[in-house]
Enzyme design. Structure first.
Site, PDB file in Angstrom:
ATOM      1  N   LYS A 111       0.822  -1.215   0.000  1.00  0.00           N
ATOM      2  CA  LYS A 111       0.000   0.000   0.000  1.00  0.00           C
ATOM      3  C   LYS A 111       0.851   1.258   0.000  1.00  0.00           C
ATOM      4  CE  LYS A 111      -4.488  -1.565   1.291  1.00  0.00           C
ATOM      5  NZ  LYS A 111      -5.768  -1.296   1.916  1.00  0.00           N
ATOM      6  N   LYS A 194      -5.658  -7.971  -7.364  1.00  0.00           N
ATOM      7  CA  LYS A 194      -6.893  -8.184  -6.600  1.00  0.00           C
ATOM      8  C   LYS A 194      -7.988  -7.213  -7.032  1.00  0.00           C
ATOM      9  CE  LYS A 194      -7.558  -6.780  -2.192  1.00  0.00           C
ATOM     10  NZ  LYS A 194      -7.734  -6.706  -0.743  1.00  0.00           N
ATOM     11  N   LYS A 197     -11.608  -1.816  -4.271  1.00  0.00           N
ATOM     12  CA  LYS A 197     -12.398  -0.580  -4.332  1.00  0.00           C
ATOM     13  C   LYS A 197     -11.574   0.572  -4.862  1.00  0.00           C
ATOM     14  CE  LYS A 197     -14.442  -1.527   0.149  1.00  0.00           C
ATOM     15  NZ  LYS A 197     -13.238  -1.704   0.994  1.00  0.00           N
TER      16      LYS A 197
END
Ligand code: AQP
Length: 338
Positions: A111, A194, A197
């Site tokens: 991230k 993946k 969102k």
């Protein structure tokens, strides 16, 4: 009864990955465990959230949990920020967890990316908050996908170190509940990433609120390869997009992956995508319609969350008091006016 804690971030539209990888399983578990399902807004703010959207995203995720089939009377559904004990225990765990443990967390590396120096401290300490979420209720089981396994290991390490340091058996070591083959749904644009969102491409995911046209369009555009579908699972080697679409079909149909692969063997993607669209619409349309109905009633959703926060806090408070007593923290709460 054994207790489950799990959470979902209010970081945008819920998608098929959230539904198949998490929500659908939570619905199955709701009568066998004492369940807390949390909209983890404190986790969400570890990366920037638009203040104009966070509250509505929180309500939307709540609507998604209920529309997917979680009963707010049976389960405790709440948003994390409303139970202050999450932040209290997270701080204590910041003092228990070791830097070396957090340095090993792969999700932070993913991230934070190349911009590590600019990532928030919250993003780095995220796994400590997650450990607090679970241990605050002495949860015994956590439904986890592949991506969360490492964080659950850390929660166990923290529980063990706390218990060891203070010579108590205060925290149970939470066990993972592994949730079957469809644990990871991949992007429709890239079978190796993946479904998420925060992916900038809307076409990478099917949202739980997408209507039949949007579902059909996104699946039609889903990346594939030129070959027909293979005769068996071995033939999916090196074909991540085909494997992903077949995996989605198998999870939506609740049928073993091998059976679906055998049924679809030799079909062209164009035909298979039509069947998949039909199935996805049949499963998602009623959930999306119910979500829309619930979202139009924010008063009801706020009532569910307020009630959930009250019930969660009633479990959490005595556990925090136990933690304070164990650590020797002077706890004057009982002497203060309510
Ligand atoms: N693609 C996925 N396949 C299977 N399960 C998934 N989950 C998320 N994406 C997939 C599961 O959904 C639950 C809630 O996830 P989350 O919203 O808390 O966070 P996330 O895993 O970080 O989901 P996103 O969509 O990728 O959010 P952003 O983009 O905000 O980071 C979890 O149980 C998760 O495993």
């Amino acid at each position: 009864m054994d207790r489950i804690f799990s959470g979902v971030q209010p970081t945008g539209d819920l998608h098929l990955g959230n539904y198949l990888g998490a929500l659908k399983n939570w619905v199955r578990l709701q009568h066998d465990y004492d369940c807390l399902y949390c909209v983890v807004d404190l986790h969400a703010i570890t990366v920037w959230q638009d203040p104009g959207e966070l509250a509505s995203n929180t309500r939307e995720v709540t609507a998604g949990l209920i529309a997917a089939g979680l009963d707010p009377a049976d389960n405790i559904i709440f948003n994390q920020s409303q139970v202050a004990e999450h932040a209290e225990l997270a701080w204590i765990f910041n003092c228990i967890a070791r830097l070396g443990w957090l340095n090993r967390m792969t999700q932070f590396k993913e991230k934070a990316g190349k911009n590590r120096e600019n990532a928030s401290v919250g993003l780095y300490a995220y796994p400590n908050l997650m450990a607090a979420d679970i241990l605050l209720y002495k949860a015994t089981h956590v439904p986890v996908g592949e991506d969360q396994k490492q964080h659950l290991e850390l929660a166990r390490d923290i529980a063990q170190k706390f218990n060891g340091d203070y010579g108590v058996e205060l925290f149970p070591l939470p066990e993972p509940l592994i949730l079957g083959a469809a644990a990871r749904i991949m992007s429709l644009r890239d079978g190796s990433a993946k479904m998420s969102k925060s992916d900038v491409s809307e076409n990478s995911r099917i949202n739980m609120t997408d209507d039949a046209d949007a579902i059909a369009r996104k699946l039609r555009r889903a990346k594939t390869d030129p070959e027909a579908l293979p005769a068996d699972i071995d033939g999916l080697e090196g074909r991540p997009e085909a494997a992903n679409l077949l995996g989605i079909y198998s999870a939506l149909a609740d049928r073993p992956f091998e059976d679906v692969v055998a049924d679809q063997a030799g079909r062209q993607f164009s035909e298979f995508k039509e069947s998949l669209t039909e199935l996805a619409v049949a499963v998602l349309a009623p959930i999306g319609a119910e979500m829309a109905r619930l979202i139009s009633d924010p008063g009801y959703l706020d009532g569910v969350l307020a009630d959930g926060a009250e019930r969660a806090s009633n479990i959490a408070r005595p556990i925090i008091d136990e933690v304070f007593d164990t650590m020797g923290i002077l706890n004057l709460r009982a002497r203060r006016s309510p």
